[in-house]
Design a protein around this motif. Structure first.
Motif, PDB file in Angstrom:
ATOM      1  N   ARG A   1      56.163 -66.975 -68.762  1.00  0.00           N
ATOM      2  CA  ARG A   1      57.421 -67.708 -68.856  1.00  0.00           C
ATOM      3  C   ARG A   1      58.528 -66.838 -68.289  1.00  0.00           C
ATOM      4  O   ARG A   1      58.405 -65.619 -68.229  1.00  0.00           O
ATOM      5  CB  ARG A   1      57.596 -68.049 -70.329  1.00  0.00           C
ATOM      6  CG  ARG A   1      58.930 -68.154 -70.861  1.00  0.00           C
ATOM      7  CD  ARG A   1      59.012 -68.564 -72.306  1.00  0.00           C
ATOM      8  NE  ARG A   1      58.075 -69.593 -72.662  1.00  0.00           N
ATOM      9  CZ  ARG A   1      57.760 -69.897 -73.896  1.00  0.00           C
ATOM     10  NH1 ARG A   1      58.293 -69.244 -74.895  1.00  0.00           N
ATOM     11  NH2 ARG A   1      56.905 -70.847 -74.153  1.00  0.00           N
ATOM     12  N   ILE A   2      59.606 -67.462 -67.861  1.00  0.00           N
ATOM     13  CA  ILE A   2      60.737 -66.718 -67.307  1.00  0.00           C
ATOM     14  C   ILE A   2      61.206 -65.667 -68.314  1.00  0.00           C
ATOM     15  O   ILE A   2      61.145 -65.876 -69.523  1.00  0.00           O
ATOM     16  CB  ILE A   2      61.891 -67.667 -66.901  1.00  0.00           C
ATOM     17  CG1 ILE A   2      62.901 -66.930 -66.015  1.00  0.00           C
ATOM     18  CG2 ILE A   2      62.542 -68.307 -68.125  1.00  0.00           C
ATOM     19  CD1 ILE A   2      63.900 -67.848 -65.349  1.00  0.00           C
TER      20      ILE A   2
ATOM     21  N   ASP B   1      57.438 -71.196 -65.807  1.00  0.00           N
ATOM     22  CA  ASP B   1      57.296 -72.242 -66.828  1.00  0.00           C
ATOM     23  C   ASP B   1      58.644 -72.864 -67.190  1.00  0.00           C
ATOM     24  O   ASP B   1      58.972 -73.052 -68.357  1.00  0.00           O
ATOM     25  CB  ASP B   1      56.607 -71.696 -68.091  1.00  0.00           C
ATOM     26  CG  ASP B   1      56.260 -72.795 -69.085  1.00  0.00           C
ATOM     27  OD1 ASP B   1      56.034 -73.947 -68.661  1.00  0.00           O
ATOM     28  OD2 ASP B   1      56.250 -72.503 -70.304  1.00  0.00           O
ATOM     29  N   VAL B   2      59.454 -73.166 -66.163  1.00  0.00           N
ATOM     30  CA  VAL B   2      60.691 -73.914 -66.388  1.00  0.00           C
ATOM     31  C   VAL B   2      60.485 -75.325 -65.847  1.00  0.00           C
ATOM     32  O   VAL B   2      59.747 -75.523 -64.884  1.00  0.00           O
ATOM     33  CB  VAL B   2      61.934 -73.243 -65.757  1.00  0.00           C
ATOM     34  CG1 VAL B   2      62.234 -71.916 -66.420  1.00  0.00           C
ATOM     35  CG2 VAL B   2      61.790 -73.064 -64.273  1.00  0.00           C
TER      36      VAL B   2
ATOM     37  N   ARG C   1      63.035 -69.809 -78.652  1.00  0.00           N
ATOM     38  CA  ARG C   1      62.292 -70.710 -77.764  1.00  0.00           C
ATOM     39  C   ARG C   1      63.168 -71.223 -76.631  1.00  0.00           C
ATOM     40  O   ARG C   1      62.884 -72.261 -76.036  1.00  0.00           O
ATOM     41  CB  ARG C   1      61.726 -71.881 -78.556  1.00  0.00           C
ATOM     42  CG  ARG C   1      60.630 -71.481 -79.533  1.00  0.00           C
ATOM     43  CD  ARG C   1      60.050 -72.660 -80.291  1.00  0.00           C
ATOM     44  NE  ARG C   1      61.033 -73.221 -81.210  1.00  0.00           N
ATOM     45  CZ  ARG C   1      61.519 -74.465 -81.147  1.00  0.00           C
ATOM     46  NH1 ARG C   1      61.099 -75.300 -80.247  1.00  0.00           N
ATOM     47  NH2 ARG C   1      62.396 -74.873 -82.027  1.00  0.00           N
ATOM     48  N   SER C   2      64.231 -70.496 -76.320  1.00  0.00           N
ATOM     49  CA  SER C   2      65.151 -70.923 -75.267  1.00  0.00           C
ATOM     50  C   SER C   2      65.488 -69.754 -74.349  1.00  0.00           C
ATOM     51  O   SER C   2      65.365 -68.597 -74.732  1.00  0.00           O
ATOM     52  CB  SER C   2      66.454 -71.450 -75.883  1.00  0.00           C
ATOM     53  OG  SER C   2      66.198 -72.525 -76.743  1.00  0.00           O
ATOM     54  N   ALA C   3      65.928 -70.113 -73.157  1.00  0.00           N
ATOM     55  CA  ALA C   3      66.426 -69.123 -72.210  1.00  0.00           C
ATOM     56  C   ALA C   3      67.728 -69.645 -71.624  1.00  0.00           C
ATOM     57  O   ALA C   3      67.884 -70.850 -71.388  1.00  0.00           O
ATOM     58  CB  ALA C   3      65.423 -68.884 -71.094  1.00  0.00           C
ATOM     59  N   ILE C   4      68.662 -68.744 -71.436  1.00  0.00           N
ATOM     60  CA  ILE C   4      69.902 -69.053 -70.741  1.00  0.00           C
ATOM     61  C   ILE C   4      69.759 -68.397 -69.369  1.00  0.00           C
ATOM     62  O   ILE C   4      69.659 -67.173 -69.269  1.00  0.00           O
ATOM     63  CB  ILE C   4      71.121 -68.513 -71.502  1.00  0.00           C
ATOM     64  CG1 ILE C   4      71.132 -69.068 -72.932  1.00  0.00           C
ATOM     65  CG2 ILE C   4      72.413 -68.862 -70.750  1.00  0.00           C
ATOM     66  CD1 ILE C   4      72.082 -68.342 -73.864  1.00  0.00           C
TER      67      ILE C   4
ATOM     68  N   GLN D   1      67.200 -73.559 -70.881  1.00  0.00           N
ATOM     69  CA  GLN D   1      65.802 -73.984 -70.841  1.00  0.00           C
ATOM     70  C   GLN D   1      65.214 -73.858 -72.241  1.00  0.00           C
ATOM     71  O   GLN D   1      65.422 -72.842 -72.910  1.00  0.00           O
ATOM     72  CB  GLN D   1      65.032 -73.089 -69.868  1.00  0.00           C
ATOM     73  CG  GLN D   1      63.554 -73.366 -69.780  1.00  0.00           C
ATOM     74  CD  GLN D   1      63.263 -74.698 -69.113  1.00  0.00           C
ATOM     75  OE1 GLN D   1      63.759 -75.004 -68.062  1.00  0.00           O
ATOM     76  NE2 GLN D   1      62.439 -75.501 -69.744  1.00  0.00           N
ATOM     77  N   THR D   2      64.487 -74.876 -72.676  1.00  0.00           N
ATOM     78  CA  THR D   2      63.821 -74.826 -73.980  1.00  0.00           C
ATOM     79  C   THR D   2      62.325 -75.016 -73.804  1.00  0.00           C
ATOM     80  O   THR D   2      61.864 -75.543 -72.785  1.00  0.00           O
ATOM     81  CB  THR D   2      64.354 -75.923 -74.925  1.00  0.00           C
ATOM     82  OG1 THR D   2      64.061 -77.205 -74.340  1.00  0.00           O
ATOM     83  CG2 THR D   2      65.841 -75.790 -75.153  1.00  0.00           C
ATOM     84  N   TRP D   3      61.574 -74.564 -74.793  1.00  0.00           N
ATOM     85  CA  TRP D   3      60.132 -74.774 -74.836  1.00  0.00           C
ATOM     86  C   TRP D   3      59.782 -75.349 -76.189  1.00  0.00           C
ATOM     87  O   TRP D   3      60.417 -75.019 -77.200  1.00  0.00           O
ATOM     88  CB  TRP D   3      59.372 -73.453 -74.625  1.00  0.00           C
ATOM     89  CG  TRP D   3      59.504 -72.943 -73.234  1.00  0.00           C
ATOM     90  CD1 TRP D   3      58.751 -73.300 -72.152  1.00  0.00           C
ATOM     91  CD2 TRP D   3      60.456 -71.991 -72.749  1.00  0.00           C
ATOM     92  NE1 TRP D   3      59.170 -72.617 -71.035  1.00  0.00           N
ATOM     93  CE2 TRP D   3      60.221 -71.810 -71.365  1.00  0.00           C
ATOM     94  CE3 TRP D   3      61.491 -71.272 -73.341  1.00  0.00           C
ATOM     95  CZ2 TRP D   3      60.967 -70.952 -70.581  1.00  0.00           C
ATOM     96  CZ3 TRP D   3      62.237 -70.407 -72.551  1.00  0.00           C
ATOM     97  CH2 TRP D   3      61.967 -70.264 -71.186  1.00  0.00           C
TER      98      TRP D   3
END
Length: 142
Positions: free
Chosen positions: A2-3, A69-70, A108-111, A134-136
């Motif tokens: 994942r990123i 994985d975005v 579970r998130s990315a900025i 981005q969330t997963w």
């Protein structure tokens, strides 16, 4: 995978050229309620936010990167800014190059901060910077 912060600095190849036409400028101007005379005629220039169309097209290279994985359906577009050296004009062929500028993980998130350079004949005419959230799903957070 994942990123992560390790992906900061990753860039993608330039997009296929996009021809800015008077018709596309007129359609976009109508969609945003832009009635400036500069958006019509043989010497039409695009509204400044037209760059969002080209930047979003460039995002596809990041969304297509299996290592990150975005996915668009799990992304919220939080912010976008433009820095211009000149307006886009009818007849310009624009290529867009995306780079990942920042990544901050939060559970579970990315900025994700991304920058897209829009170039005409090799000259960068606009830089778009965006913040994407981005969330997963919970089951994917291992």
């Amino acid at each position: 995978m994942r990123i992560s912060e390790a992906h900061v600095g990753r860039t993608y190849p330039p997009s296929e050229p996009y021809l800015v036409s008077r018709e596309k400028i007129a359609e976009f101007a109508a969609a945003i309620g832009g009635d400036d005379a500069a958006y019509t005629g043989p010497d039409a220039v695009a509204p400044p936010t037209f760059a969002a169309v080209l930047a979003a097209r460039a995002w596809q290279s990041m969304f297509a990167d299996p290592e990150l994985d975005v996915a668009l359906h799990r992304t919220i577009h939080g912010d976008q800014r433009f820095t211009w050296t000149r307006p886009l004009r009818a007849g310009d062929e624009v290529v867009a190059t995306l780079g990942i500028q920042s990544v901050r993980m939060r559970g579970r998130s990315a900025i994700i901060g991304v920058g897209v350079e829009l170039a005409v004949d090799g000259e960068v005419v606009c830089t778009s910077t965006s913040t994407l959230f981005q969330t997963w799903p919970e089951e994917a957070s291992a």
